[in-house]
Scaffold this motif. Structure first.
Motif, mmCIF file in Angstrom:
data_model
loop_
_atom_site.group_PDB
_atom_site.id
_atom_site.type_symbol
_atom_site.label_atom_id
_atom_site.label_comp_id
_atom_site.label_asym_id
_atom_site.label_seq_id
_atom_site.Cartn_x
_atom_site.Cartn_y
_atom_site.Cartn_z
ATOM 1 N N ASP A 169 -36.757 21.005 -1.658
ATOM 2 C CA ASP A 169 -37.262 22.190 -0.709
ATOM 3 C C ASP A 169 -36.592 23.474 -1.348
ATOM 4 O OD1 ASP A 169 -38.705 23.161 1.353
ATOM 5 O OD2 ASP A 169 -36.564 23.369 2.487
ATOM 6 N N GLN A 170 -37.835 24.426 -1.574
ATOM 7 C CA GLN A 170 -37.270 25.812 -1.800
ATOM 8 C C GLN A 170 -37.966 26.868 -0.609
ATOM 9 O OE1 GLN A 170 -40.519 26.682 -2.094
ATOM 10 N NE2 GLN A 170 -41.530 24.985 -3.508
ATOM 11 N N ALA A 174 -39.912 26.136 2.515
ATOM 12 C CA ALA A 174 -39.105 25.961 3.875
ATOM 13 C C ALA A 174 -39.685 27.180 4.751
ATOM 14 C CB ALA A 174 -37.658 26.531 3.392
ATOM 15 N N VAL A 190 -29.764 20.545 -1.202
ATOM 16 C CA VAL A 190 -31.156 21.351 -1.439
ATOM 17 C C VAL A 190 -30.573 22.192 -2.645
ATOM 18 C CG1 VAL A 190 -33.052 22.242 -0.589
ATOM 19 C CG2 VAL A 190 -31.480 20.983 1.052
ATOM 20 N N ALA A 193 -32.930 25.556 -2.933
ATOM 21 C CA ALA A 193 -32.727 26.392 -1.716
ATOM 22 C C ALA A 193 -32.449 28.049 -2.022
ATOM 23 C CB ALA A 193 -31.676 26.363 -0.833
ATOM 24 N N ARG A 270 -37.192 23.830 10.959
ATOM 25 C CA ARG A 270 -36.121 24.309 10.056
ATOM 26 C C ARG A 270 -34.554 24.546 11.108
ATOM 27 N NH1 ARG A 270 -40.450 27.602 8.808
ATOM 28 N NH2 ARG A 270 -40.028 29.045 10.523
#
Length: 278
Positions: A169-170, A174, A190, A193, A270
């Motif tokens: 996930d970036q 996100a 992650v 991130a 989130r």
């Protein structure tokens, strides 16, 4: 809402997602490799696990993971990187996935076909009485089953070998909630991130990843009725616009509305699980 209000909201969202105001590829590579090393050492785990799809995110995260386990070994500790191929039957861009594996050069490469388990779960649900609105609805739910099945496999490997699961996930994904809850959104670490999609590509270039993978059009490829559906078509906005939004730049009114409404609608993804104690 005024233009200033728009910019203020963009800034708040960017800050909440840890988006960087300045970016240096080499510094970020070092920072993120060091992060992975420290997490292994502090947790007492002996490796990392990551599913490799053939896209830029998993290619970059995979290379960072391999560099991290090599650094841990140089320091005298044990560490192994397990790169997993998790196709649903025959993957249309299998050549890209193999290219990613060759580039990453993982300690161990495992391949597990998730089709039998994913199909069996859908069939069992339907036999229990689950009904869908239409074929598209069924295909969408099946896609999420596939994503969660992939994470089941990764955690099985991690549990067997005392390792941590790495996610891809970036910041762009996100913000848009473009991941399956407890599927590809489930992981221990992650390392990407806070990065925009463009910054992930920059890391890929700095790491020497094949340009075919770095510049590849992103696809989640979870829906059987719409194979190789691009992320941008599914999202209704381009990654360039998403990145511009995250960096506080000006985007079209249509893009702004799409991004903000999607961000608000996917807020539950989130968050940690809610409880009466919140």
């Amino acid at each position: 809402m005024t233009s200033q209000d728009n910019r203020d909201l963009q800034q708040r969202i960017g800050q909440a997602l840890g988006v960087l105001n300045s970016f240096d590829s080499e510094r970020e590579i070092e920072r993120r490799v060091d992060f992975l090393c420290k997490q292994m050492i502090e947790s007492g785990q002996r490796g990392l696990v990551l599913g490799i799809s053939g896209g830029v995110d998993s290619t970059v995260a995979g290379r960072l993971a391999q560099l991290a386990v090599e650094r841990v070994r140089e320091q005298g500790d044990k560490a192994t990187f397990y790169a997993m191929r998790l196709p649903y039957g025959e993957q249309q861009d299998e050549k890209d996935a193999r290219m990613a594996i060759d580039y990453i050069a993982p300690d161990r490469a495992l391949a597990t076909d998730i089709k039998p388990a994913s199909d069996a779960m859908l069939e069992a649900l339907e036999q229990s009485g689950l009904q869908f609105d239409d074929p598209g609805h069924r295909d969408f739910v099946h896609g999420n089953i596939k994503a969660r099945q992939r994470m089941i496999a990764q955690y099985a490997v991690a549990g067997t070998n005392g390792a941590l699961v790495v996610g891809t996930d970036q910041a762009a994904e996100a913000m848009m909630g473009f991941f399956t809850k407890y599927g590809d959104g489930a992981c221990d670490l992650v390392p990407l991130a806070g990065l925009t999609k463009g910054q992930v590509r920059e890391l890929g270039r700095a790491l020497g990843a094949p340009s075919q993978l770095v510049e590849k059009v992103p696809t989640a490829d979870l829906e059987s009725l719409r194979p190789q559906l691009t992320d941008e078509e599914a999202l209704g906005v381009s990654y360039e616009e998403i990145d511009t939004f995250l960096m506080g730049g000006e985007v079209s009114e249509q893009a702004y509305r799409t991004i903000v409404s999607t961000y608000e609608r996917t807020e539950h993804k989130r968050r940690l699980p809610r409880s009466p104690l919140d």
